[in-house]
Design a protein around this motif. Structure first.
Motif, PDB file in Angstrom:
ATOM      1  N   GLU A  93      44.159  33.460  22.558  1.00  0.00           N
ATOM      2  CA  GLU A  93      44.355  32.748  23.823  1.00  0.00           C
ATOM      3  C   GLU A  93      45.836  32.695  24.171  1.00  0.00           C
ATOM      4  OE1 GLU A  93      40.766  29.488  23.230  1.00  0.00           O
ATOM      5  OE2 GLU A  93      42.816  28.902  22.743  1.00  0.00           O
TER       6      GLU A  93
ATOM      7  N   ASN B  70      40.459  27.082  30.398  1.00  0.00           N
ATOM      8  CA  ASN B  70      40.138  28.435  29.954  1.00  0.00           C
ATOM      9  C   ASN B  70      41.456  29.112  29.600  1.00  0.00           C
ATOM     10  OD1 ASN B  70      39.390  31.090  29.573  1.00  0.00           O
ATOM     11  ND2 ASN B  70      38.089  31.185  31.389  1.00  0.00           N
TER      12      ASN B  70
ATOM     13  N   SER C  68      41.722  31.937  27.839  1.00  0.00           N
ATOM     14  CA  SER C  68      41.500  33.324  27.428  1.00  0.00           C
ATOM     15  C   SER C  68      42.450  34.284  28.133  1.00  0.00           C
ATOM     16  CB  SER C  68      40.048  33.740  27.698  1.00  0.00           C
ATOM     17  OG  SER C  68      39.810  33.874  29.086  1.00  0.00           O
ATOM     18  N   ILE C  69      42.793  35.340  27.423  1.00  0.00           N
ATOM     19  CA  ILE C  69      43.633  36.384  27.993  1.00  0.00           C
ATOM     20  C   ILE C  69      42.892  37.058  29.149  1.00  0.00           C
ATOM     21  CG2 ILE C  69      44.753  38.597  27.507  1.00  0.00           C
ATOM     22  CD1 ILE C  69      45.240  37.464  24.641  1.00  0.00           C
ATOM     23  N   GLU C  70      41.590  37.205  29.010  1.00  0.00           N
ATOM     24  CA  GLU C  70      40.776  37.807  30.079  1.00  0.00           C
ATOM     25  C   GLU C  70      40.899  36.991  31.378  1.00  0.00           C
ATOM     26  OE1 GLU C  70      36.162  39.094  31.060  1.00  0.00           O
ATOM     27  OE2 GLU C  70      36.624  38.077  29.183  1.00  0.00           O
ATOM     28  N   TYR C  71      40.781  35.674  31.275  1.00  0.00           N
ATOM     29  CA  TYR C  71      40.920  34.812  32.455  1.00  0.00           C
ATOM     30  C   TYR C  71      42.308  34.973  33.069  1.00  0.00           C
ATOM     31  CZ  TYR C  71      41.129  30.561  35.306  1.00  0.00           C
ATOM     32  OH  TYR C  71      41.291  29.663  36.346  1.00  0.00           O
TER      33      TYR C  71
ATOM     34  N   MET D 249      44.291  37.555  32.930  1.00  0.00           N
ATOM     35  CA  MET D 249      44.415  38.872  33.574  1.00  0.00           C
ATOM     36  C   MET D 249      43.628  38.944  34.882  1.00  0.00           C
ATOM     37  SD  MET D 249      46.560  40.400  31.717  1.00  0.00           S
ATOM     38  CE  MET D 249      46.487  41.999  32.465  1.00  0.00           C
ATOM     39  N   THR D 250      42.447  38.347  34.940  1.00  0.00           N
ATOM     40  CA  THR D 250      41.657  38.407  36.171  1.00  0.00           C
ATOM     41  C   THR D 250      42.313  37.617  37.293  1.00  0.00           C
ATOM     42  OG1 THR D 250      40.242  36.533  35.546  1.00  0.00           O
ATOM     43  CG2 THR D 250      39.461  38.732  34.980  1.00  0.00           C
TER      44      THR D 250
ATOM     45  N   ARG E 281      45.108  39.942  39.248  1.00  0.00           N
ATOM     46  CA  ARG E 281      44.742  41.216  39.914  1.00  0.00           C
ATOM     47  C   ARG E 281      44.908  41.125  41.383  1.00  0.00           C
ATOM     48  NH1 ARG E 281      39.460  42.877  36.408  1.00  0.00           N
ATOM     49  NH2 ARG E 281      40.599  43.100  34.512  1.00  0.00           N
TER      50      ARG E 281
END
Length: 65
Positions: A39, A54, A56-59, A61-62, A65
């Protein structure tokens, strides 16, 4: 727990909204904790994003964008 000479200065900028977080203002502990979990700490997020908790690295990055 080790002493942090920047604790008060860190607290002024820390946007973590997690109640009772024992790592608030202790950046080295916070970064290590979240890194172990894949994280990012609160300071990587806007105040609005941070309130989702949240990390998370995914969150992260999204949202860029």
């Amino acid at each position: 727990m080790m002493y942090c000479g920047n604790f008060e200065k860190n607290l002024e900028k820390c946007n973590c909204s997690y109640p009772g977080c024992p790592k608030k203002g202790k950046c080295c502990e916070c970064i290590a904790y979240h890194r172990e979990r894949g994280e990012l700490p609160a300071c990587y997020f806007t105040d609005e994003e941070e309130k989702t908790w949240n990390r998370s690295i995914e969150y992260f990055m999204t949202r860029r964008r």
